[in-house]
Write a protein that holds these residues in place. Structure first.
Motif, PDB file in Angstrom:
ATOM      1  N   UNK A 134      12.347  23.547   7.942  1.00 23.65           N
ATOM      2  CA  UNK A 134      11.252  22.699   7.513  1.00 23.65           C
ATOM      3  C   UNK A 134      10.691  23.221   6.203  1.00 23.65           C
ATOM      4  N   UNK A 135      10.254  22.269   5.383  1.00 21.83           N
ATOM      5  CA  UNK A 135       9.633  22.641   4.117  1.00 21.83           C
ATOM      6  C   UNK A 135       8.337  21.869   3.959  1.00 21.83           C
ATOM      7  N   UNK A 136       7.301  22.572   3.490  1.00 22.93           N
ATOM      8  CA  UNK A 136       6.036  21.895   3.256  1.00 22.93           C
ATOM      9  C   UNK A 136       6.222  20.894   2.121  1.00 22.93           C
ATOM     10  N   UNK A 137       5.749  19.668   2.347  1.00 24.21           N
ATOM     11  CA  UNK A 137       6.039  18.563   1.439  1.00 24.21           C
ATOM     12  C   UNK A 137       4.812  17.691   1.264  1.00 24.21           C
ATOM     13  N   UNK A 138       4.910  16.808   0.288  1.00 22.91           N
ATOM     14  CA  UNK A 138       3.958  15.714   0.122  1.00 22.91           C
ATOM     15  C   UNK A 138       4.653  14.460   0.661  1.00 22.91           C
ATOM     16  N   UNK A 139       4.034  13.813   1.626  1.00 23.41           N
ATOM     17  CA  UNK A 139       4.626  12.660   2.283  1.00 23.41           C
ATOM     18  C   UNK A 139       4.069  11.388   1.639  1.00 23.41           C
ATOM     19  N   UNK A 140       4.967  10.469   1.296  1.00 19.18           N
ATOM     20  CA  UNK A 140       4.596   9.194   0.683  1.00 19.18           C
ATOM     21  C   UNK A 140       4.945   8.089   1.675  1.00 19.18           C
ATOM     22  N   UNK A 141       3.918   7.401   2.187  1.00 18.11           N
ATOM     23  CA  UNK A 141       4.113   6.294   3.131  1.00 18.11           C
ATOM     24  C   UNK A 141       3.956   4.972   2.383  1.00 18.11           C
ATOM     25  N   UNK A 142       4.936   4.085   2.528  1.00 19.18           N
ATOM     26  CA  UNK A 142       4.957   2.796   1.837  1.00 19.18           C
ATOM     27  C   UNK A 142       4.821   1.696   2.875  1.00 19.18           C
ATOM     28  N   UNK A 161      -7.415  23.262   2.665  1.00 22.54           N
ATOM     29  CA  UNK A 161      -6.295  24.161   2.942  1.00 22.54           C
ATOM     30  C   UNK A 161      -5.856  24.109   4.406  1.00 22.54           C
ATOM     31  N   UNK A 162      -6.580  23.378   5.254  1.00 24.90           N
ATOM     32  CA  UNK A 162      -6.237  23.308   6.672  1.00 24.90           C
ATOM     33  C   UNK A 162      -5.303  22.151   6.993  1.00 24.90           C
ATOM     34  N   UNK A 163      -4.950  21.334   5.993  1.00 24.22           N
ATOM     35  CA  UNK A 163      -4.057  20.206   6.206  1.00 24.22           C
ATOM     36  C   UNK A 163      -2.720  20.472   5.534  1.00 24.22           C
ATOM     37  N   UNK A 164      -1.663  19.923   6.103  1.00 20.54           N
ATOM     38  CA  UNK A 164      -0.345  20.094   5.510  1.00 20.54           C
ATOM     39  C   UNK A 164       0.664  19.169   6.172  1.00 20.54           C
ATOM     40  N   UNK A 165       1.799  19.028   5.548  1.00 21.05           N
ATOM     41  CA  UNK A 165       2.885  18.211   6.092  1.00 21.05           C
ATOM     42  C   UNK A 165       4.201  18.945   5.846  1.00 21.05           C
ATOM     43  N   UNK A 166       5.063  18.909   6.835  1.00 21.62           N
ATOM     44  CA  UNK A 166       6.364  19.545   6.735  1.00 21.62           C
ATOM     45  C   UNK A 166       7.451  18.524   7.024  1.00 21.62           C
ATOM     46  N   UNK A 167       8.560  18.656   6.340  1.00 21.14           N
ATOM     47  CA  UNK A 167       9.666  17.711   6.497  1.00 21.14           C
ATOM     48  C   UNK A 167      10.975  18.482   6.549  1.00 21.14           C
ATOM     49  N   UNK A 168      11.882  18.030   7.397  1.00 18.37           N
ATOM     50  CA  UNK A 168      13.222  18.581   7.448  1.00 18.37           C
ATOM     51  C   UNK A 168      14.138  17.793   6.527  1.00 18.37           C
ATOM     52  N   UNK A 199       0.845  -1.189   0.000  1.00 15.66           N
ATOM     53  CA  UNK A 199       0.000   0.000   0.000  1.00 15.66           C
ATOM     54  C   UNK A 199       0.880   1.239   0.000  1.00 15.66           C
ATOM     55  N   UNK A 200       0.508   2.201  -0.837  1.00 15.10           N
ATOM     56  CA  UNK A 200       1.195   3.493  -0.904  1.00 15.10           C
ATOM     57  C   UNK A 200       0.155   4.580  -0.650  1.00 15.10           C
ATOM     58  N   UNK A 201       0.354   5.361   0.395  1.00 15.14           N
ATOM     59  CA  UNK A 201      -0.581   6.423   0.739  1.00 15.14           C
ATOM     60  C   UNK A 201       0.141   7.766   0.762  1.00 15.14           C
ATOM     61  N   UNK A 202      -0.612   8.815   0.469  1.00 18.43           N
ATOM     62  CA  UNK A 202      -0.062  10.167   0.454  1.00 18.43           C
ATOM     63  C   UNK A 202      -0.623  10.956   1.626  1.00 18.43           C
ATOM     64  N   UNK A 203       0.221  11.766   2.224  1.00 20.59           N
ATOM     65  CA  UNK A 203      -0.186  12.643   3.312  1.00 20.59           C
ATOM     66  C   UNK A 203       0.281  14.054   2.986  1.00 20.59           C
ATOM     67  N   UNK A 204      -0.448  15.044   3.499  1.00 21.75           N
ATOM     68  CA  UNK A 204      -0.097  16.432   3.216  1.00 21.75           C
ATOM     69  C   UNK A 204      -1.300  17.257   2.825  1.00 21.75           C
ATOM     70  N   UNK A 205      -2.396  16.590   2.418  1.00 15.85           N
ATOM     71  CA  UNK A 205      -3.644  17.283   2.180  1.00 15.85           C
ATOM     72  C   UNK A 205      -3.620  18.340   1.105  1.00 15.85           C
ATOM     73  N   UNK A 206      -2.901  18.110   0.026  1.00 14.75           N
ATOM     74  CA  UNK A 206      -2.797  19.122  -1.020  1.00 14.75           C
ATOM     75  C   UNK A 206      -3.355  18.618  -2.349  1.00 14.75           C
ATOM     76  N   UNK A 207      -4.458  17.899  -2.293  1.00 14.55           N
ATOM     77  CA  UNK A 207      -5.077  17.464  -3.538  1.00 14.55           C
ATOM     78  C   UNK A 207      -5.662  18.672  -4.267  1.00 14.55           C
TER      79      UNK A 207
END
Length: 463
Positions: free
Chosen positions: A292-300, A269-276, A174-182
């Motif tokens: 930190x930078x706002x990113x799209x997170x990919x969980x595998x 617009x109230x969801x987001x993900x940040x990564x260092x 399963x591959x899921x995306x987090x960050x709420x930027x659809x």
């Protein structure tokens, strides 16, 4: 009765049997999955329903509650919990451990079909369900950023390119995306302009819904050919929505751009993900300090029973190819790799296992002062361990911290049995019996004692 007699009388056959056990164990060891902990598949299904614009109270009353009533009638349901948030409802169903996921999936689908009439009629899509394992954490997490592209476009690229390619890697479940930027078109109504034009919010909503329907258009039938009209009325961009006529006032059209602000933005617009990330510099879409930078997170997540190490290595091998297929300003980096801890812990336990075998052999030689007896014990332990790997593969087990620890403990059982057997045979030799007769008599006297001792130790460790 002597259980060891057939093996003592047939040394060649015994040697070939030991060789076969070693070969089978090596084959099983090659295919054994590697994990931190044993594989535990909880029959759990998660049902997700999206209803954009609905408050948590509306989601709980109109979506979660009707679904819960339907799911509560299913047989074998052990636990049910739900979460209602803005625009989304999540219902988690955990079944009894003896319930198979395939049967549970059929029951969930039937319950969703039965409860469809109790759900809001304007749902954008029916509820969807997925098999989940709450005990299975992501094996790898990737962060995708871009210096110039908006994150809505980055999410679209990740969803259509990166996620699909990673899903094709062997072992990936399963591959899921987090960050709420659809990506989505956001319409922000201007209440003053609506009031001056004499248009209500319901009129605005109905006009948007009527102009954005995608239904059957009919067909053309001729004497020789027939064509189905294939046209899509859905509006996809903010520019298309701006031209939409909402109403007519004073024989003039009132367009959506006259009474609302229409922009291309994120669905939420109230969801987001940040990564260092490494070597970060302050960016326009970052946190402002460069850390930190706002990113799209990919969980595998891996498939049940898949080798974690092999799966992650396969993903890492494909990352350069996937990065090359992305736009030049899109950056893909590994945010976390669960296998680093697994590799270190399993390697440490393996080292402890080897050290235990070496120390056992040295202790045997120190006390027995016999090179032949030491060789016998030093051969028995590796053969037992390697043969165990073949049996573990047939039983569907994996190499993990618990199974390796169990093998380390079991090494002591094998050594204890070998020492007792060798010492009893050595005593017979000291009494003057020939080696062959000493082996038969010594094994006959101590054979069932060793079996009972081993079974009792197993019974102690069963809990």
């Amino acid at each position: 009765m002597n259980p060891s007699r057939p093996f003592i009388e047939r040394p060649v056959a015994t040697g070939l049997l030991m060789l076969a056990i070693v070969l089978a164990g090596l084959v099983g060891l090659r295919f054994l999955p590697l994990a931190a902990l044993p594989q535990v598949d909880y029959p759990t299904i998660q049902v997700q329903t999206l209803y954009p614009g609905a408050s948590p109270e509306v989601m709980s009353r109109t979506v979660s509650a009707p679904l819960e009533r339907q799911f509560g009638q299913m047989a074998g349901l052990n636990r049910m919990s739900s979460t209602s948030a803005a625009g989304v409802s999540l219902v988690t169903l955990q079944f009894d451990l003896d319930q198979t996921l395939d049967v549970a999936e059929q029951q969930v689908q039937a319950a969703i079909n039965a409860g469809g009439s109790f759900l809001p009629t304007d749902l954008p899509a029916p509820p969807v369900y997925a098999k989940v394992n709450p005990a299975d954490a992501p094996i790898m997490t990737l962060a995708v950023t871009a210096d110039t592209l908006p994150l809505t476009e980055v999410q679209n690229i990740v969803n259509t390119r990166l996620a699909q390619k990673i899903s094709q890697v062997s072992g990936v479940g399963l591959v899921t995306l987090a960050g709420g930027q659809r990506p989505a078109v956001r319409i922000q109504a201007n209440t003053q302009a609506l009031a001056s034009a004499g248009i209500g919010l319901d009129t605005l909503r109905n006009a948007i819904a009527a102009a954005n329907a995608n239904g059957a258009k009919g067909s053309f039938d001729g004497p020789q050919r027939a064509y189905t009209i294939n046209a899509n009325d859905a509006l996809l961009t903010a520019a298309d929505y701006k031209k939409l006529i909402v109403a007519w006032k004073n024989n003039a059209p009132v367009r959506l751009s006259d009474v609302a602000r229409v922009v291309d933005g994120a669905e939420n617009a109230q969801l987001g993900a940040w990564a260092g990330l490494k070597d970060d510099q302050p960016q326009a879409n970052g946190a402002g300090d460069g850390s930190l930078r706002q990113s799209i997170i990919v969980n595998v997540q891996r498939q049940p029973g898949a080798n974690v190490i092999s799966t992650v290595d396969a993903i890492r091998a494909r990352l350069p190819e996937l990065q090359a297929a992305m736009p030049a300003n899109v950056r893909v980096e590994v945010l976390s790799d669960r296998t680093s801890g697994i590799r270190a812990s399993v390697e440490h336990v393996q080292m402890e296992l080897v050290l235990a075998v070496v120390l056992v052999v040295l202790v045997i030689f120190l006390f027995l002062h016999s090179l032949r007896a030491t060789i016998i014990a030093s051969i028995a332990v590796p053969i037992s361990l390697i043969g165990t790997a073949g049996v573990m593969y047939l039983l569907g087990y994996s190499l993990n911290n618990l199974s390796l620890m169990a093998m380390t403990i079991a090494t002591g059982f094998v050594v204890d049995d070998a020492i007792v057997m060798i010492e009893n045979i050595a005593r017979k030799l000291e009494e003057g019996e020939p080696p062959f007769k000493a082996a038969l008599d010594g094994a006959s006297q101590i054979g069932f004692t060793i079996i009972s001792l081993t079974v009792s130790l197993i019974a102690v460790l069963i809990p």
